[in-house]
Design an enzyme around this catalytic site. Structure first.
Site, PDB file in Angstrom:
ATOM      1  N   ASP A  78      62.844 -49.986 -24.063  1.00 14.09           N
ATOM      2  CA  ASP A  78      62.218 -51.307 -24.114  1.00 14.09           C
ATOM      3  C   ASP A  78      61.500 -51.492 -22.782  1.00 14.09           C
ATOM      4  O   ASP A  78      62.128 -51.422 -21.718  1.00 14.09           O
ATOM      5  CB  ASP A  78      63.280 -52.403 -24.251  1.00 14.09           C
ATOM      6  CG  ASP A  78      63.889 -52.480 -25.636  1.00 14.09           C
ATOM      7  OD1 ASP A  78      63.556 -51.633 -26.487  1.00 14.09           O
ATOM      8  OD2 ASP A  78      64.710 -53.387 -25.862  1.00 14.09           O
ATOM      9  N   HIS A 132      66.248 -43.494 -23.606  1.00 16.03           N
ATOM     10  CA  HIS A 132      66.603 -42.596 -24.699  1.00 16.03           C
ATOM     11  C   HIS A 132      65.562 -41.488 -24.856  1.00 16.03           C
ATOM     12  O   HIS A 132      64.505 -41.513 -24.232  1.00 16.03           O
ATOM     13  CB  HIS A 132      66.740 -43.402 -25.990  1.00 16.03           C
ATOM     14  CG  HIS A 132      67.889 -44.372 -25.973  1.00 16.03           C
ATOM     15  ND1 HIS A 132      68.965 -44.259 -26.825  1.00 16.03           N
ATOM     16  CD2 HIS A 132      68.133 -45.467 -25.204  1.00 16.03           C
ATOM     17  CE1 HIS A 132      69.819 -45.250 -26.586  1.00 16.03           C
ATOM     18  NE2 HIS A 132      69.328 -45.996 -25.605  1.00 16.03           N
ATOM     19  N   SER A 168      63.238 -50.568 -13.511  1.00 14.93           N
ATOM     20  CA  SER A 168      62.358 -49.605 -12.865  1.00 14.93           C
ATOM     21  C   SER A 168      61.320 -49.093 -13.846  1.00 14.93           C
ATOM     22  O   SER A 168      60.836 -49.834 -14.688  1.00 14.93           O
ATOM     23  CB  SER A 168      63.160 -48.459 -12.253  1.00 14.93           C
ATOM     24  OG  SER A 168      62.366 -47.761 -11.330  1.00 14.93           O
TER      25      SER A 168
END
Length: 287
Positions: free
Chosen positions: A90, A147, A253
């Site tokens: 995300d 992921h 980050s």
């Protein structure tokens, strides 16, 4: 405060010391104070807690536990088309496009080299020159586990020491070579469509960068580049399926993906400044 002053203060601030202090505080169990900070953070950044496996702020004993909270099962379905590369996080698209003459676009008027990003390894950088890149910025409100965008086998991991500037859009537009000067962890994977890099970039107040196979990579930090090689076959090979968790940030980050020439085309939904959602189409394997 003016933008110039904000940038100037970053050059003067002892960023490593500040970040390590923040990391210690974020991992401390402080009871009601921890809960109060978490509730403030949720309100300040409009964090969507209904998606969390445990949505109760009082359930998290440390701020870091809250920050790397798991999502409930099914919250991020992974696109199951074998020709689709899915978003690894995300985030928000900062920049994307071709790696031209070995250079990546950081922001308008700023470029930096793939070789510098990858820790100075010219041979490794050569695998991606002429390919494609995408830079994804994770804001404080985002889910902070990263992921895999595709099935892959881990080939190499490189820790690159560096500074800890903020990586928000203002800093990206004003600090030269930002992503090639900040501390980072470079992960190199082999896929069915060629090599892929997934780079986890540190920043101010990012207490640690972790991977699922090495646990905490930083801190501690050191002055030298460190490289780990992994077997590509046998019992100790490290393989991932698309959508599996591979790493996490303890505070927000940036993730940068590099792809080899003629290996992928970005999905038509990709635009600078557009939010991304883990598991949705990121790119397509070139036919």
């Amino acid at each position: 405060m003016s933008d110039n002053l904000k940038i100037g203060l970053q050059y003067l601030t002892p960023k490593h010391a500040l970040t390590r202090l923040a990391g210690k505080l974020a991992s401390a169990k402080m009871g009601w104070l921890t809960t109060a900070v978490i509730k403030w953070f949720i309100k300040q950044y409009n964090v969507e807690m209904s998606e969390a496996k445990n949505p109760d702020p009082e359930a998290y004993s440390t701020f870091n536990n809250f920050f790397v909270r798991e999502l409930e099962d099914g919250a991020r379905p992974i696109n199951d088309d074998e020709n689709v590369i899915s978003h690894p996080a995300d985030a928000c698209v900062s920049q994307f496009g071709p790696i031209t003459d070995g250079q990546l676009v950081q922001a308008k008027g700023h470029v930096y080299s793939a070789q510098e990003l990858l820790g100075g390894d010219a041979e490794l950088a050569e695998e991606f020159i002429g390919g494609e890149f995408a830079t994804l910025y994770l804001s404080p409100r985002d889910y902070h586990r990263v992921h895999m965008p595709c099935d892959a086998t881990l080939r190499k991991m490189v820790y690159v020491p560096g500074d800890l500037f903020s990586v928000n859009p203002l800093t990206a537009e004003n600090v030269p070579n930002l992503f090639a000067r900040n501390e980072r962890v470079v992960c190199i994977f082999d896929t069915e469509f060629g090599p892929m890099a997934q780079v986890l970039v540190g920043a101010t107040i990012v207490g640690s960068i972790e991977t699922t196979w090495a646990d905490t990579v930083t801190p501690p930090t050191g002055p030298a580049v460190k490289t780990w090689h992994y077997p590509l076959s046998g019992d100790d090979v490290i393989c991932f399926k698309k959508g599996e968790e591979m790493g996490r940030f303890k505070l927000g980050s940036t993730v940068i993906n590099l792809f080899a020439p003629n290996s992928i085309t970005f999905d038509e939904s990709m635009k600078n400044g557009v939010p991304t959602r883990l598991g949705t189409p990121f790119a397509h394997i070139a036919k």
